[in-house]
Design a protein around this motif. Sequence first.
Motif, PDB file in Angstrom:
ATOM      1  N   UNK A 118       0.807  -1.218   0.000  1.00 44.82           N
ATOM      2  CA  UNK A 118       0.000   0.000   0.000  1.00 44.82           C
ATOM      3  C   UNK A 118       0.838   1.266   0.000  1.00 44.82           C
ATOM      4  N   UNK A 119       0.397   2.244  -0.767  1.00 46.80           N
ATOM      5  CA  UNK A 119       1.054   3.558  -0.755  1.00 46.80           C
ATOM      6  C   UNK A 119       0.936   4.210   0.605  1.00 46.80           C
ATOM      7  N   UNK A 120      -0.066   3.819   1.370  1.00 49.05           N
ATOM      8  CA  UNK A 120      -0.317   4.435   2.676  1.00 49.05           C
ATOM      9  C   UNK A 120       0.595   3.887   3.766  1.00 49.05           C
ATOM     10  N   UNK A 121       1.516   3.001   3.401  1.00 44.81           N
ATOM     11  CA  UNK A 121       2.532   2.540   4.337  1.00 44.81           C
ATOM     12  C   UNK A 121       3.871   3.225   4.099  1.00 44.81           C
ATOM     13  N   UNK A 122       3.972   4.043   3.061  1.00 44.01           N
ATOM     14  CA  UNK A 122       5.214   4.772   2.782  1.00 44.01           C
ATOM     15  C   UNK A 122       5.305   5.984   3.697  1.00 44.01           C
ATOM     16  N   UNK A 123       6.506   6.467   3.990  1.00 47.67           N
ATOM     17  CA  UNK A 123       6.666   7.598   4.915  1.00 47.67           C
ATOM     18  C   UNK A 123       5.851   8.825   4.541  1.00 47.67           C
ATOM     19  N   UNK A 124       5.726   9.111   3.255  1.00 44.07           N
ATOM     20  CA  UNK A 124       5.034  10.337   2.841  1.00 44.07           C
ATOM     21  C   UNK A 124       3.544  10.292   3.158  1.00 44.07           C
ATOM     22  N   UNK A 125       2.939   9.128   3.092  1.00 43.75           N
ATOM     23  CA  UNK A 125       1.477   9.034   3.210  1.00 43.75           C
ATOM     24  C   UNK A 125       1.009   8.261   4.442  1.00 43.75           C
ATOM     25  N   UNK A 126       1.926   7.954   5.351  1.00 49.42           N
ATOM     26  CA  UNK A 126       1.572   7.154   6.518  1.00 49.42           C
ATOM     27  C   UNK A 126       1.180   8.042   7.704  1.00 49.42           C
TER      28      UNK A 126
END
Length: 341
Positions: free
Chosen positions: A70-78
């Motif tokens: 998931x993109x939502x696990x990357x630093x920018x979007x977490x």
Amino acid sequence: MEYVAGNVANKAGVRLLMACLLAKLHNPLVDVRKPYTRIGGSDSFSGRKYDERYIADFINANALPCNSTSAFLTPAFRNRNAPLVMGLELEGRPPQLYTYVLELLDDVHNRRVEPENLLAEIIRWLLINRNEQQQRIESLLKTLRTTHGAIPLSSEAIVGLIEKHMSLKGTSRIPVLIVAAAYQAAGQYLLEMNLPLQAHNAADVQTGALGDVEITFVGDGKVVTSYEMKDRHVTRGDIDRALQKLEETRKRVDNYIFITTDRIDEQVQDYARSLYTQTDGIEFVILDCIGFLRHYLHLFHRVRTEFLEAYQSLLLAEPSSSVSQAVKEAFLSMRHATEAG
């Protein structure tokens, strides 16, 4: 959009956009810039839910060049609790990608572009990129096949080829593929096989696996050897964590092997050896990756070509999030040059 969809270094942006656009199409009342329920209000939504529940399956089913997680696990979007609005400082590289993502979300929010049109265009470009990558791989494989029929590469030539390949950036997954390919090629002689590999970023706690590669007897699901890969030197703490995993999972193996691409600390190696009696017969050892490969290829010299083919197949089957397209293409080019030479 083309920049975001085609960015080789960072695929989080395109996956976040797809999740937000799908949510907007599913419920037109949500604010496409608010993919976090912690924001509150009736116009926020869980972007991660859309990402993991729907986008992930779509990406996998169509082999799209996106992250496998998931993109939502990357630093920018977490762990955010504010809308993704223009001007927001997001952590990550390249900065231009995040600027474009925020601009595109703003375009949808202000009805400068319809969500269905943007989502369709994103998918179109992902398909174009996927097909171009597949065509380059097929072209390289075709070139490689022209050298088949010549004398097989020697064991030392294969070691040199893979050692050169490992020197490239972004090859931390390679030791896992080396060990898996070794068992695939020699499994009929060992009567042992490797279990299916877990994703490169899957935590052992989630998968229940002891290590990166688990070896079992053919026809028996019991794990007898566990391999754990490190792209740094192995520490005493790594061994203690392995002991903890064995205790927590109540699994018993014959060998717990660390494979490292870095130096081996003799004191840590001595500590590993000392655990044999303490664990009632489990051997812990630290091996150098290239040393392991060299010994294996000379021990199973007659299946060296099968090993190379297994390694290549595993490499090409890896998602781009663990082995990039550039690393895959580089191996095929290197192999062709080695065989032609």
